[in-house]
Design a protein around this motif. Structure first.
Motif, PDB file in Angstrom:
ATOM      1  N   LYS A  14       0.852  -1.183   0.000  1.00 57.21           N
ATOM      2  CA  LYS A  14       0.000   0.000   0.000  1.00 57.21           C
ATOM      3  C   LYS A  14       0.892   1.238   0.000  1.00 57.21           C
ATOM      4  O   LYS A  14       1.993   1.218   0.551  1.00 57.21           O
ATOM      5  N   ALA A  15       0.405   2.302  -0.595  1.00 62.02           N
ATOM      6  CA  ALA A  15       1.173   3.546  -0.641  1.00 62.02           C
ATOM      7  C   ALA A  15       0.216   4.710  -0.827  1.00 62.02           C
ATOM      8  O   ALA A  15      -0.978   4.527  -1.105  1.00 62.02           O
ATOM      9  N   MET A  16       0.726   5.907  -0.699  1.00 59.14           N
ATOM     10  CA  MET A  16      -0.082   7.111  -0.856  1.00 59.14           C
ATOM     11  C   MET A  16      -0.169   7.505  -2.326  1.00 59.14           C
ATOM     12  O   MET A  16       0.846   7.639  -3.003  1.00 59.14           O
ATOM     13  N   TYR A  17      -1.385   7.657  -2.807  1.00 59.93           N
ATOM     14  CA  TYR A  17      -1.622   8.099  -4.180  1.00 59.93           C
ATOM     15  C   TYR A  17      -2.579   9.280  -4.148  1.00 59.93           C
ATOM     16  O   TYR A  17      -3.716   9.163  -3.692  1.00 59.93           O
ATOM     17  N   LYS A  45      -4.205   9.862  -0.794  1.00 59.85           N
ATOM     18  CA  LYS A  45      -4.996   8.803  -0.184  1.00 59.85           C
ATOM     19  C   LYS A  45      -4.249   7.475  -0.267  1.00 59.85           C
ATOM     20  O   LYS A  45      -3.550   7.215  -1.241  1.00 59.85           O
ATOM     21  N   GLU A  46      -4.418   6.644   0.758  1.00 53.60           N
ATOM     22  CA  GLU A  46      -3.755   5.343   0.747  1.00 53.60           C
ATOM     23  C   GLU A  46      -4.417   4.420  -0.266  1.00 53.60           C
ATOM     24  O   GLU A  46      -5.646   4.357  -0.361  1.00 53.60           O
ATOM     25  N   SER A  47      -3.595   3.709  -1.019  1.00 50.84           N
ATOM     26  CA  SER A  47      -4.095   2.803  -2.046  1.00 50.84           C
ATOM     27  C   SER A  47      -3.227   1.552  -2.104  1.00 50.84           C
ATOM     28  O   SER A  47      -2.037   1.588  -1.794  1.00 50.84           O
TER      29      SER A  47
END
Length: 442
Positions: A113-116, A119-121
């Motif tokens: 998961k990472a920030m896109y 927002k976390e995605s």
């Protein structure tokens, strides 16, 4: 454009047909697969490819290849000088993944998961960039071990953010990512290639198969944003306000007439699609504003420019007819990806040497887009599709690129490695012809 059958069946004796290329590509297969699976399991979004970039740098240095960084945030350039004089040639791979959840159930599936966009995605390599990076590293390993056979210099281009940046507004800052940023940051300043090659894995094509065509191979892509402002009012009395929803509906319909009535379709094709509409809070309130986002595609630059020049005027006049106001913003992602005809023809025997009867010349270009197109504005370029679906699988049921179920068959990676290597070994023998044709088109 089709080439004559004789081009596809030419003997490769005039090009590099030594067994060492196929043998070396096969010998590095296990390493290439290991790299690909590692990258797949640890994907990173556009502009965030820090660990992938470190891995690429480490591998290139271990092969004895000169490494340069400082391009497009995480981009990497590798430089390998052959023992023989010759042209400067570039090979390109992209490194970024997509903001989506993987559902393949592979043992090396991503859980990342990472920030896109704040927002976390979940993150997944759903377009095969993990394979692209691994294949180019595999080719770099083979070429570095055989630099005594290379006539010229090889530039390995590992590019971030082909799918867009995770940390910027891609609509307004598209020139700050990907190939445009690599070029702007001077990736080719110290060692300027005269030709560039790229590969892209595609679902629905059997592993080991190569598909290509001369001329347009991928569509252009431009982004569209429209803001329509009316006058909010109760839904029971629309005459007392100005309805931006009705006006927006007319705009969407009018946009389609740019293709059906305002474009010379004898030159190619075009598509205008609205994929996002935001308006209103309740069913009985006519809102003040409507926001729309869309995409514009074409395989012909004249059609593309006609669409781009027509949209603002059409939206403005439709707004006036509805007594509302509208603003239009256009943002370019990529021009048409073009395969230079002379280069494409010259590489026909190369494809045959790699894949034999598993080579196909396409009748039409693919509908997607690629920022590889910007490299083709600087030099002759060639972009090729590599099959990614296991041969025993029903091709019609293969999950497409950008699907949560998309897979790349590891068996196809050695074909990609060999294709990259043969591009470098074969191009010097046709370089003069290609460059002469390129200069004649400028």
């Amino acid at each position: 454009m089709h080439f004559s059958f004789i081009v596809l069946t030419l003997s490769t004796s005039s090009l590099s047909s030594a067994d060492w290329i196929k043998e070396s590509s096969n010998a590095t297969e296990a390493k290439t697969i290991q790299l690909r699976q590692h990258i797949h399991q640890h994907p990173e979004l556009g502009n965030m490819e820090y660990e992938t970039s470190k891995l690429v740098q480490k591998e290139l240095k271990s092969y004895g290849i000169e490494v340069k960084t400082g391009f497009a945030k995480t981009g990497v350039i590798g430089i390998l000088r052959g023992s023989q004089s010759g042209p400067i040639m570039a090979l390109r791979a992209d490194m970024d993944a997509l903001p989506m959840q993987e559902k393949t159930n592979l043992i090396f599936a991503s859980q990342t998961k990472a920030m896109y966009q704040g927002k976390e995605s979940f993150v997944m390599h759903a377009c095969g960039h993990d394979a692209h990076t691994a294949m180019l590293l595999g080719a770099a390993k083979v070429l570095a071990a055989n630099k005594d056979k290379i006539a010229g210099t090889v530039v390995f281009v590992f590019q971030p953010a082909e799918e867009g940046g995770a940390d910027i507004d891609n609509f307004s800052q598209g020139d700050q990512i990907g190939s445009r940023k690599m070029i702007a940051d001077g990736a080719f300043k110290s060692v300027k290639p005269e030709v560039i090659f790229g590969l892209h894995v595609i679902a629905g094509i059997p592993s080991g198969h190569l598909h290509y065509k001369s001329g347009a191979i991928l569509n252009s892509a431009d982004n569209l944003r429209i803001q329509v402002k009316g006058q909010q009012v109760h839904g029971s009395m629309p005459w007392a306000g100005r309805d931006p929803i009705v006006a927006s509906a007319q705009m969407i319909n009018q946009l389609q007439t740019i293709i059906s009535r305002r474009s010379d379709l004898s030159k190619g094709m075009g598509v205008v699609s609205i994929g996002n509409i935001q308006a209103g809070t309740a069913g009985n309130i006519i809102p003040e504003q409507v926001s729309m986002l869309g995409s514009i595609r074409s395989n012909n630059e004249d059609i593309r420019q006609n669409i781009l020049s027509t949209i603002p005027k059409m939206i403005e006049h439709t707004a006036i007819a509805n007594d509302v106001t509208a603003t239009v913003e256009l943002s370019s992602y990529a021009p048409v990806t073009m395969n230079h005809p002379a280069l494409t023809e010259a590489m026909g025997p190369t494809f045959k040497a790699v894949a034999g009867d598993q080579v196909k010349i396409l009748d039409n270009n693919a509908s997607a887009s690629e920022d590889f197109a910007y490299y083709g504005k600087l030099m002759p370029s060639l972009f090729v599709f590599l099959g990614a679906t296991p041969k025993q699988q029903d091709l019609t049921k293969a999950a497409p690129n950008h699907s949560s179920y998309f897979i790349v068959d590891d068996a196809t990676l050695k074909t990609g490695v060999e294709t990259h290597v043969r591009f470098i070994m074969d191009y010097p023998k046709v370089a003069n012809k290609v460059q002469m044709a390129w200069k004649n088109t400028l």
